[in-house]
Write a protein that holds these residues in place. Structure first.
Motif, short mmCIF file in Angstrom:
data_model
loop_
_atom_site.label_atom_id
_atom_site.label_comp_id
_atom_site.label_asym_id
_atom_site.label_seq_id
_atom_site.Cartn_x
_atom_site.Cartn_y
_atom_site.Cartn_z
N THR A 69 0.86 -1.18 0.00
CA THR A 69 0.00 0.00 0.00
C THR A 69 0.89 1.23 0.00
OG1 THR A 69 -1.57 -1.19 1.40
CG2 THR A 69 -1.87 1.17 1.23
N GLU A 70 0.71 2.09 -0.97
CA GLU A 70 1.46 3.35 -1.02
C GLU A 70 0.65 4.44 -0.33
OE1 GLU A 70 3.63 4.35 -4.48
OE2 GLU A 70 3.38 2.35 -5.32
N HIS A 71 1.35 5.37 0.31
CA HIS A 71 0.69 6.45 1.04
C HIS A 71 1.66 7.60 1.23
CE1 HIS A 71 2.93 4.84 4.46
NE2 HIS A 71 2.36 3.65 4.23
N GLU A 72 1.18 8.68 1.80
CA GLU A 72 2.05 9.83 2.10
C GLU A 72 3.08 9.41 3.15
OE1 GLU A 72 -0.35 12.30 5.45
OE2 GLU A 72 -1.39 12.07 3.53
N ALA A 73 4.17 10.15 3.23
CA ALA A 73 5.21 9.84 4.21
C ALA A 73 4.65 9.98 5.62
CB ALA A 73 6.39 10.79 4.03
N VAL A 74 4.94 8.99 6.46
CA VAL A 74 4.52 9.01 7.86
C VAL A 74 5.74 8.79 8.74
CG1 VAL A 74 2.13 8.31 7.47
CG2 VAL A 74 3.89 6.58 7.72
N PHE A 75 5.72 9.40 9.93
CA PHE A 75 6.87 9.32 10.82
C PHE A 75 6.52 8.75 12.18
CE2 PHE A 75 7.81 12.41 7.60
CZ PHE A 75 9.11 12.10 7.25
N LYS A 110 -2.17 -11.84 14.88
CA LYS A 110 -2.70 -10.98 13.83
C LYS A 110 -2.63 -11.71 12.48
CE LYS A 110 -2.88 -7.83 16.99
NZ LYS A 110 -4.13 -7.63 17.70
N GLU A 111 -3.67 -11.55 11.69
CA GLU A 111 -3.68 -12.21 10.38
C GLU A 111 -2.61 -11.64 9.46
OE1 GLU A 111 -6.70 -12.97 6.65
OE2 GLU A 111 -7.55 -12.51 8.62
N ARG A 112 -2.55 -10.30 9.40
CA ARG A 112 -1.50 -9.64 8.60
C ARG A 112 -0.94 -8.47 9.40
NH1 ARG A 112 -3.61 -8.67 2.58
NH2 ARG A 112 -5.47 -8.07 3.71
N ILE A 113 0.36 -8.24 9.19
CA ILE A 113 1.08 -7.17 9.89
C ILE A 113 1.59 -6.19 8.85
CG2 ILE A 113 3.06 -6.66 11.39
CD1 ILE A 113 2.93 -9.74 12.10
N GLY A 114 1.47 -4.90 9.16
CA GLY A 114 1.94 -3.86 8.26
C GLY A 114 3.25 -3.26 8.74
N VAL A 115 4.27 -3.32 7.87
CA VAL A 115 5.59 -2.72 8.15
C VAL A 115 6.08 -2.01 6.90
CG1 VAL A 115 6.27 -4.36 9.96
CG2 VAL A 115 6.76 -4.90 7.59
N HIS A 116 6.94 -1.04 7.08
CA HIS A 116 7.48 -0.30 5.93
C HIS A 116 8.51 -1.13 5.16
CE1 HIS A 116 5.49 3.33 7.06
NE2 HIS A 116 6.19 3.54 8.16
N PRO A 117 8.57 -0.93 3.84
CA PRO A 117 9.59 -1.61 3.02
C PRO A 117 10.84 -0.74 2.86
CG PRO A 117 7.98 -0.59 1.59
CD PRO A 117 7.56 -0.28 3.01
N ASN A 118 11.45 -0.35 3.97
CA ASN A 118 12.67 0.48 4.00
C ASN A 118 12.42 1.94 3.67
OD1 ASN A 118 14.12 -1.72 4.77
ND2 ASN A 118 15.44 -1.78 3.01
N GLU A 119 11.19 2.34 3.51
CA GLU A 119 10.85 3.76 3.33
C GLU A 119 9.45 3.97 3.90
OE1 GLU A 119 9.21 3.88 -1.21
OE2 GLU A 119 11.37 3.97 -0.95
N ASN A 120 9.18 5.19 4.32
CA ASN A 120 7.93 5.45 5.03
C ASN A 120 6.80 5.96 4.14
OD1 ASN A 120 8.92 7.99 4.59
ND2 ASN A 120 8.73 8.68 6.70
N HIS A 148 -5.91 5.24 8.18
CA HIS A 148 -7.04 4.30 8.20
C HIS A 148 -6.80 3.10 7.29
CE1 HIS A 148 -9.07 7.39 10.48
NE2 HIS A 148 -8.83 8.25 9.50
N LEU A 149 -5.69 2.42 7.53
CA LEU A 149 -5.33 1.25 6.72
C LEU A 149 -5.67 -0.07 7.42
CD1 LEU A 149 -1.82 2.46 5.45
CD2 LEU A 149 -4.00 2.52 4.22
N GLY A 150 -6.47 0.00 8.48
CA GLY A 150 -6.79 -1.17 9.28
C GLY A 150 -7.43 -2.31 8.51
N GLU A 151 -8.04 -2.01 7.38
CA GLU A 151 -8.68 -3.07 6.59
C GLU A 151 -7.65 -4.07 6.05
OE1 GLU A 151 -9.61 -1.71 2.24
OE2 GLU A 151 -9.79 0.05 3.55
#
Length: 191
Positions: A50-56, A154-164, A65-68
């Motif tokens: 999932t691509e999105h704006e930079a988050v810190f 958790k069914e799926r975990i969200g982590v960054h792919p080396n960039e935010n 709101h990516l909980g889905e």
């Protein structure tokens, strides 16, 4: 007039040095998501990007709101008091980590947050992009990975792919397999 010209030349020279140092440091940084996605594909690990704006911060992530897609993980880059051991702690995004308790579980280690310089040197990551997927950049396998056991539920975990500016969603077992394929030490703890 000559003094002004010299002053401007010195300023331009200093800006040139600063710019080139930054460029060199950026070139030393990890090729962001491409290497991570390539490794996931080599390991036949299913994922969603999932691509999105930079988050810190975790708060900014929650604001997207990516909980889905799954559960967003929180990552902390820590070091021991002597700076000899480094830890990347990945836990449920809604949890707080008590560093004193965590240090006791890791054998009585006094923990504190590691500097951005250490993060760049060891994992070639920038602040805001801390991720267990960054172990692909840790050629010396110097960073110890600690995963919160609650992530297993958790069914799926969200982590960054080396960039935010993106999040990779994958299962807990697949995240463990990715980390192990890079050769870093992996510990599962109740945090």
């Amino acid at each position: 007039m000559l003094r002004l010209a010299l002053k401007l030349a010195q300023t331009d020279f200093l800006l040139y040095i600063i710019y080139n140092r930054k460029l060199r440091r950026d070139e030393d940084m990890a090729p962001a998501r491409e290497e991570v996605l390539k490794r996931l594909e080599e390991l036949s690990i299913p994922y969603k990007l999932t691509e999105h704006e930079a988050v810190f911060t975790i708060g900014q992530m929650e604001g997207l709101h990516l909980g889905e897609y799954g559960h967003v993980a929180k990552n902390l880059f820590l070091r021991d008091a002597k700076g000899k051991r480094h830890f990347l702690i990945t836990l449920c995004g809604d949890k707080q980590a008590d560093l004193k308790t965590l240090g006791a579980k890791l054998g009585g280690v006094r923990l504190s947050f590691a500097s951005e310089e250490r993060l760049e040197r060891l994992l070639k990551l920038k602040k805001g992009a801390v991720t267990p997927l960054g172990v692909i950049n840790d050629e010396a396998n110097a960073v110890e990975i600690i995963l919160d056991m609650d992530l297993e539920k958790k069914e799926r975990i969200g982590v960054h792919p080396n960039e935010n500016t993106a999040t990779v969603w994958l299962s807990y077992p697949e995240l463990c397999r990715y980390i192990e394929s890079c050769g870093n030490s992996l510990t599962r703890l109740e945090i």
